[in-house]
Design a protein around this motif. Structure first.
Motif, PDB file in Angstrom:
ATOM      1  N   ASP A  72     -22.378  38.076  44.105  1.00 46.91           N
ATOM      2  CA  ASP A  72     -22.055  37.952  45.528  1.00 46.91           C
ATOM      3  C   ASP A  72     -21.152  39.067  46.036  1.00 46.91           C
ATOM      4  OD1 ASP A  72     -23.487  35.519  45.906  1.00 46.91           O
ATOM      5  OD2 ASP A  72     -21.846  34.462  44.904  1.00 46.91           O
ATOM      6  N   VAL A  73     -20.580  39.847  45.127  1.00 40.49           N
ATOM      7  CA  VAL A  73     -19.727  40.969  45.534  1.00 40.49           C
ATOM      8  C   VAL A  73     -20.623  42.026  46.168  1.00 40.49           C
ATOM      9  CG1 VAL A  73     -18.193  42.793  44.717  1.00 40.49           C
ATOM     10  CG2 VAL A  73     -17.979  40.478  43.800  1.00 40.49           C
ATOM     11  N   GLY A  74     -20.252  42.443  47.376  1.00 33.26           N
ATOM     12  CA  GLY A  74     -21.099  43.350  48.143  1.00 33.26           C
ATOM     13  C   GLY A  74     -21.289  44.717  47.534  1.00 33.26           C
ATOM     14  N   GLY A  75     -20.224  45.321  47.053  1.00 32.38           N
ATOM     15  CA  GLY A  75     -20.331  46.656  46.481  1.00 32.38           C
ATOM     16  C   GLY A  75     -18.968  47.204  46.129  1.00 32.38           C
ATOM     17  N   ASN A  76     -18.985  48.336  45.451  1.00 36.05           N
ATOM     18  CA  ASN A  76     -17.716  48.990  45.137  1.00 36.05           C
ATOM     19  C   ASN A  76     -17.498  50.162  46.084  1.00 36.05           C
ATOM     20  OD1 ASN A  76     -18.829  51.461  43.997  1.00 36.05           O
ATOM     21  ND2 ASN A  76     -19.350  50.273  42.190  1.00 36.05           N
ATOM     22  N   LEU A  77     -16.339  50.750  46.018  1.00 38.55           N
ATOM     23  CA  LEU A  77     -15.950  51.791  46.966  1.00 38.55           C
ATOM     24  C   LEU A  77     -16.925  52.970  46.970  1.00 38.55           C
ATOM     25  CD1 LEU A  77     -13.856  52.583  49.063  1.00 38.55           C
ATOM     26  CD2 LEU A  77     -12.451  53.525  47.228  1.00 38.55           C
ATOM     27  N   VAL A  78     -17.341  53.415  45.803  1.00 40.77           N
ATOM     28  CA  VAL A  78     -18.277  54.546  45.720  1.00 40.77           C
ATOM     29  C   VAL A  78     -19.608  54.180  46.369  1.00 40.77           C
ATOM     30  CG1 VAL A  78     -19.562  56.048  44.140  1.00 40.77           C
ATOM     31  CG2 VAL A  78     -17.151  55.541  43.689  1.00 40.77           C
ATOM     32  N   GLU A  79     -20.108  52.996  46.096  1.00 42.40           N
ATOM     33  CA  GLU A  79     -21.374  52.557  46.693  1.00 42.40           C
ATOM     34  C   GLU A  79     -21.270  52.476  48.214  1.00 42.40           C
ATOM     35  OE1 GLU A  79     -23.171  49.671  43.211  1.00 42.40           O
ATOM     36  OE2 GLU A  79     -21.579  48.885  44.511  1.00 42.40           O
ATOM     37  N   LEU A  80     -20.131  52.005  48.703  1.00 41.87           N
ATOM     38  CA  LEU A  80     -19.928  51.900  50.150  1.00 41.87           C
ATOM     39  C   LEU A  80     -19.854  53.278  50.796  1.00 41.87           C
ATOM     40  CD1 LEU A  80     -17.300  49.031  50.072  1.00 41.87           C
ATOM     41  CD2 LEU A  80     -19.642  48.847  50.925  1.00 41.87           C
ATOM     42  N   ILE A  81     -19.112  54.183  50.175  1.00 43.78           N
ATOM     43  CA  ILE A  81     -18.963  55.533  50.730  1.00 43.78           C
ATOM     44  C   ILE A  81     -20.296  56.269  50.748  1.00 43.78           C
ATOM     45  CG2 ILE A  81     -17.960  57.816  50.277  1.00 43.78           C
ATOM     46  CD1 ILE A  81     -15.424  56.297  49.318  1.00 43.78           C
ATOM     47  N   LYS A  82     -21.070  56.127  49.688  1.00 39.62           N
ATOM     48  CA  LYS A  82     -22.361  56.821  49.591  1.00 39.62           C
ATOM     49  C   LYS A  82     -23.450  56.160  50.424  1.00 39.62           C
ATOM     50  CE  LYS A  82     -21.855  59.031  45.115  1.00 39.62           C
ATOM     51  NZ  LYS A  82     -22.419  59.156  43.756  1.00 39.62           N
ATOM     52  N   GLY A  83     -23.146  54.987  50.986  1.00 43.14           N
ATOM     53  CA  GLY A  83     -24.142  54.285  51.792  1.00 43.14           C
ATOM     54  C   GLY A  83     -25.156  53.517  50.968  1.00 43.14           C
ATOM     55  N   LYS A  84     -24.914  53.363  49.675  1.00 41.50           N
ATOM     56  CA  LYS A  84     -25.832  52.602  48.826  1.00 41.50           C
ATOM     57  C   LYS A  84     -25.704  51.106  49.080  1.00 41.50           C
ATOM     58  CE  LYS A  84     -26.118  55.958  45.108  1.00 41.50           C
ATOM     59  NZ  LYS A  84     -25.902  56.223  43.680  1.00 41.50           N
ATOM     60  N   LYS A  85     -24.543  50.682  49.569  1.00 38.70           N
ATOM     61  CA  LYS A  85     -24.305  49.287  49.939  1.00 38.70           C
ATOM     62  C   LYS A  85     -23.742  49.260  51.351  1.00 38.70           C
ATOM     63  CE  LYS A  85     -25.075  47.471  45.828  1.00 38.70           C
ATOM     64  NZ  LYS A  85     -25.328  46.171  45.309  1.00 38.70           N
ATOM     65  N   VAL A  86     -24.028  48.189  52.082  1.00 33.08           N
ATOM     66  CA  VAL A  86     -23.539  48.029  53.441  1.00 33.08           C
ATOM     67  C   VAL A  86     -22.246  47.227  53.400  1.00 33.08           C
ATOM     68  CG1 VAL A  86     -24.048  47.060  55.705  1.00 33.08           C
ATOM     69  CG2 VAL A  86     -25.869  48.118  54.357  1.00 33.08           C
ATOM     70  N   GLY A  87     -21.223  47.746  54.065  1.00 30.04           N
ATOM     71  CA  GLY A  87     -19.944  47.051  54.078  1.00 30.04           C
ATOM     72  C   GLY A  87     -19.949  45.846  54.987  1.00 30.04           C
ATOM     73  N   ARG A  88     -20.115  46.070  56.250  1.00 27.21           N
ATOM     74  CA  ARG A  88     -20.034  45.002  57.247  1.00 27.21           C
ATOM     75  C   ARG A  88     -21.291  45.034  58.101  1.00 27.21           C
ATOM     76  NH1 ARG A  88     -14.727  44.196  61.038  1.00 27.21           N
ATOM     77  NH2 ARG A  88     -15.129  42.016  61.476  1.00 27.21           N
ATOM     78  N   SER A  89     -21.894  43.878  58.293  1.00 26.79           N
ATOM     79  CA  SER A  89     -23.146  43.857  59.047  1.00 26.79           C
ATOM     80  C   SER A  89     -22.987  43.364  60.473  1.00 26.79           C
ATOM     81  CB  SER A  89     -24.188  43.008  58.310  1.00 26.79           C
ATOM     82  OG  SER A  89     -23.707  41.695  58.137  1.00 26.79           O
ATOM     83  N   SER A  90     -21.816  42.781  60.808  1.00 32.09           N
ATOM     84  CA  SER A  90     -21.570  42.338  62.179  1.00 32.09           C
ATOM     85  C   SER A  90     -20.068  42.257  62.423  1.00 32.09           C
ATOM     86  CB  SER A  90     -22.209  40.973  62.439  1.00 32.09           C
ATOM     87  OG  SER A  90     -21.430  39.945  61.854  1.00 32.09           O
ATOM     88  N   SER A  91     -19.689  42.231  63.687  1.00 30.69           N
ATOM     89  CA  SER A  91     -18.268  42.154  64.022  1.00 30.69           C
ATOM     90  C   SER A  91     -17.688  40.769  63.725  1.00 30.69           C
ATOM     91  CB  SER A  91     -18.046  42.506  65.499  1.00 30.69           C
ATOM     92  OG  SER A  91     -18.740  41.596  66.329  1.00 30.69           O
TER      93      SER A  91
END
Length: 99
Positions: A49-68
């Motif tokens: 359930d963990v969305g991603g790690n910092l590297v994945e988020l920075i590289k765009g491999k994982k989405v951080g936030r999908s809505s406000s």
């Protein structure tokens, strides 16, 4: 959340973990961060359930936030590399603004 870095330390409750989208700075957080380890043990969330790690988020491999409306939980247990990069940024900014 940045302060806790052992399995017995905790900065938020299970409800925050359950409601939020959890992202981490690095994979060590999955076994060292008290909030997460406890939540895994109690079945609040799973490691999957963990969305991603910092590297994945920075590289765009994982989405951080999908809505406000989404609650973001970012757990950082710390990293020497991030500390060094932060120090470098502070130093370079100081040198640039000094003149």
């Amino acid at each position: 959340m940045v302060g806790s870095f052992t399995v017995i330390m905790k900065e938020c409750d299970d409800e925050a973990i359950r409601r939020g989208r959890v992202n981490i700075d690095n994979e060590a957080a999955l076994v060292e961060a008290g909030e997460l380890v406890g939540a895994f043990e109690r079945g609040v969330i799973g490691k999957e359930d963990v969305g991603g790690n910092l590297v994945e988020l920075i590289k765009g491999k994982k989405v951080g936030r999908s809505s406000s409306q989404e609650i973001t939980i970012f757990k950082s247990i710390g990293s020497a590399v991030v500390d060094i990069l932060t120090a470098q940024l502070v130093y370079e900014t100081y040198v640039k603004n000094k003149s």
